[in-house]
Design an enzyme around this catalytic site. Structure first.
Site, PDB file in Angstrom:
ATOM      1  CG  PHE A 473      -1.627  -1.198   1.313  1.00  0.00           C
ATOM      2  CD1 PHE A 473      -2.350  -1.794   0.217  1.00  0.00           C
ATOM      3  CD2 PHE A 473      -1.517  -2.004   2.573  1.00  0.00           C
ATOM      4  CE1 PHE A 473      -3.295  -2.717   0.500  1.00  0.00           C
ATOM      5  CE2 PHE A 473      -2.649  -3.223   2.660  1.00  0.00           C
ATOM      6  CZ  PHE A 473      -3.361  -3.484   1.501  1.00  0.00           C
ATOM      7  CG  HIS A 474       4.373   1.522   0.958  1.00  0.00           C
ATOM      8  ND1 HIS A 474       5.368   0.997   1.113  1.00  0.00           N
ATOM      9  CD2 HIS A 474       3.424   1.694   1.851  1.00  0.00           C
ATOM     10  CE1 HIS A 474       5.478   0.696   2.635  1.00  0.00           C
ATOM     11  NE2 HIS A 474       4.085   1.205   2.925  1.00  0.00           N
ATOM     12  N   PRO A 475       1.716   3.302  -3.031  1.00  0.00           N
ATOM     13  CG  PRO A 475      -0.621   3.787  -3.528  1.00  0.00           C
ATOM     14  CD  PRO A 475       0.242   3.063  -2.672  1.00  0.00           C
TER      15      PRO A 475
END
Length: 539
Positions: A473-475
């Site tokens: 969850f690090h876009p």
């Protein structure tokens, strides 16, 4: 026809980590009027505030947009959940709470790419400005700021042992990942206050909401940006089924803080993006900006699971009625124990091979195991060693699937699409096996459960990475900062070729930071606030 609700100096689109900071800093001047539009709801859901409640928030449409990626070739054809916060506080209300800045080299590289003022020495004061570190003010940390940082309120024998095993293979112990060089193994520090999740809404927005010059609207998703020629002059948005419009005053700006998915999507439906994509969906072209939605980067974590003996893991405790009761009582009385757990407790930063100047791998170690997020914990004792490539070469994209901004976009990360990324994936799994075979682990007799020791060849390991890999969850990167043809914003975060609009969120990162991305977003918003106010004074 949209109803006009008024004119403001600044309209912030997105009440997440960046938007909350912007709202606080800009409205601190009573002469400046600020409107904050948040597409999600208020943060009154109890599970937001209990740290382990991320299990109830991710994948829950009350708090998460519940996006899905397109089918990914690198993940052997799988589509995976792509959680994004749908609530005031944004992803800080549902994320892993890990306080992480990344490495000094990350920001020095941004500066080397032509982004003046974004080197480590430039941005460190902004990390320190908002920080309230439990150990007080030091050379590296700030105290008294809004963003609380505390040690975790638990420990596990299996995690302590993993740390000792990591030291045996050359990954030293550390007590602080946030001094510019995060190499080592230690417990993560977290954004909590006395065992309760600390969000950007609590830290920055709620204390400012009483200001008469700040207006906050929730459940108000943006429809599109309003233009006069090449200048952004307002925002149309929905609320309670009706279209409304907010305008900017003369010299005002719209500040996009909708995140690495939301900001490029809104730009595209507003006519700013790759011309061929916009034409495909019947969107009138305001500016052919090829970089909008491109350059998507993310950290793909490979979740290896090891069964153990002779020690306690959360699997046994969570599968017992007495264990659950004890956890609940421990939290209710002392705000301690497993209910205070971040998704990962122990971390490590290491090199996949000796040629690396700085660590290119991050571990998230958990005293639990499950087949995939949302599934029940296994009924046997086990731990999970997740490892991700901090600097992937793979690049993906975010693209509108229609003219309506409420329609989920196409998200295509293109994980493991380069030979180098596949090599790092295989090497990282081999390193994990070396750690788990170290002498310190022997009393617990670790047995590799996933992917299984039969995966040995390069081809086997890459296939296993595709089976096990999932987003952490690090876009970032979809409206990147720079001065090259693919750049979307300049180093003052202004849209290139347009006026009246800036982007202030993870999408502006030209390259992904070496670690969890939430606190770097807060830093970006702190620095942006200073730049916005400085430019205002200079007019």
């Amino acid at each position: 026809m949209a109803d006009t609700i008024g004119a403001f100096d600044y309209i912030i689109v997105g009440g997440g980590s960046a938007g909350c900071v912007l709202a606080n800093r800009l409205s601190a001047d009573p002469k400046i009027s600020v409107l904050l539009l948040e597409a999600g709801g208020n943060d009154n859901y109890p599970w937001i505030h209990i740290p382990v409640g991320y299990l109830r928030c991710i994948g829950n449409p009350r708090t998460d947009w519940c996006f899905q990626t397109a089918e990914e070739r690198g993940l052997n054809g799988r589509s995976i959940l792509y959680a994004r916060g749908r609530v005031i506080g944004g992803c800080s209300s549902i994320n892993g709470m890990i306080y992480m800045r990344g490495q000094a080299r990350d920001y020095d590289q941004w500066r080397q790419l032509g982004n003046t003022g974004w080197g480590w020495d430039d941005i460190l004061p902004y990390f320190r400005k908002s920080e309230d570190h439990f150990a007080g003010e030091t050379e590296h940390h700030g105290a008294g700021g809004e963003w609380r940082v505390e040690p975790q309120r638990l420990s596990w024998e299996i995690l302590d042992t993993f740390q000792a095993a990591a030291a045996e293979v050359g990954i030293p112990r550390t007590d602080d990942f946030n001094r510019g060089d995060n190499e080592g193994c230690g417990y993560f520090q977290v954004n909590q206050r006395k065992g309760i999740r600390w969000t950007t809404a609590k830290a920055f927005l709620h204390p400012a909401k009483a200001r008469q010059n700040l207006r906050v609207l929730t459940n108000a998703p943006a429809k599109w940006l309003c233009f006069e020629g090449k200048r952004v002059v307002g925002v149309e948005f929905w609320q309670e089924g009706h279209a409304h419009r907010a305008d900017t005053r003369e010299g005002g700006e719209v500040l996009l803080a909708a995140g690495a998915i939301g900001s490029p999507q809104l730009l595209q439906v507003s006519g700013c993006g790759p011309a061929n994509l916009l034409s495909e969906h019947g969107v009138s072209i305001v500016s052919d900006m090829q970089g909008v939605g491109r350059n998507l980067q993310d950290h793909l974590q490979i979740r290896m699971v090891f069964k153990v003996s002779n020690t306690l893991t959360l699997n046994e405790q969570a599968n017992s009625l007495w264990g659950k009761a004890a956890m609940g009582l421990q939290y209710a009385l002392w705000r301690r124990g497993p209910l205070t757990m971040a998704p990962s407790q122990l971390g490590a930063f290491a090199k996949s091979d000796d040629s690396r100047e700085t660590p290119n791998l991050q571990y998230h170690i958990q005293p639990l195991s499950l087949d995939q997020f949302g599934d029940p914990l296994h009924r046997f004792p086990a731990f999970t060693a997740s490892v991700c490539n901090l600097r992937p070469e793979s690049r993906g994209h975010v693209s509108i699937a229609g003219r309506d901004a409420r329609q989920p976009p196409t998200i295509q990360p293109n994980y493991l699409s380069t030979p180098a990324d596949r090599q790092v994936a295989a090497d990282s799994m081999r390193l994990t096996r070396r750690i788990c075979a170290a002498g310190a682990m022997k009393p617990f007799e670790p047995i590799e459960y996933r992917p299984g020791i039969e995966a040995q060849s390069e081809e086997d390991l890459v296939r296993a990475a595709g089976d096990l890999g999932t987003t952490i969850f690090h876009p970032v990167g979809t409206c990147k900062m720079g001065d090259d043809p693919a750049a979307v914003v300049d180093d003052r975060l202004r849209l290139r070729g347009l006026s009246g609009c800036r982007v202030v969120d993870a999408s502006i990162m030209p390259t992904i930071t070496s670690g969890n991305t939430n606190s770097p977003v807060i830093m970006i918003a702190e620095k942006a606030s200073d730049m916005i106010l400085a430019d205002r004074r200079a007019r």
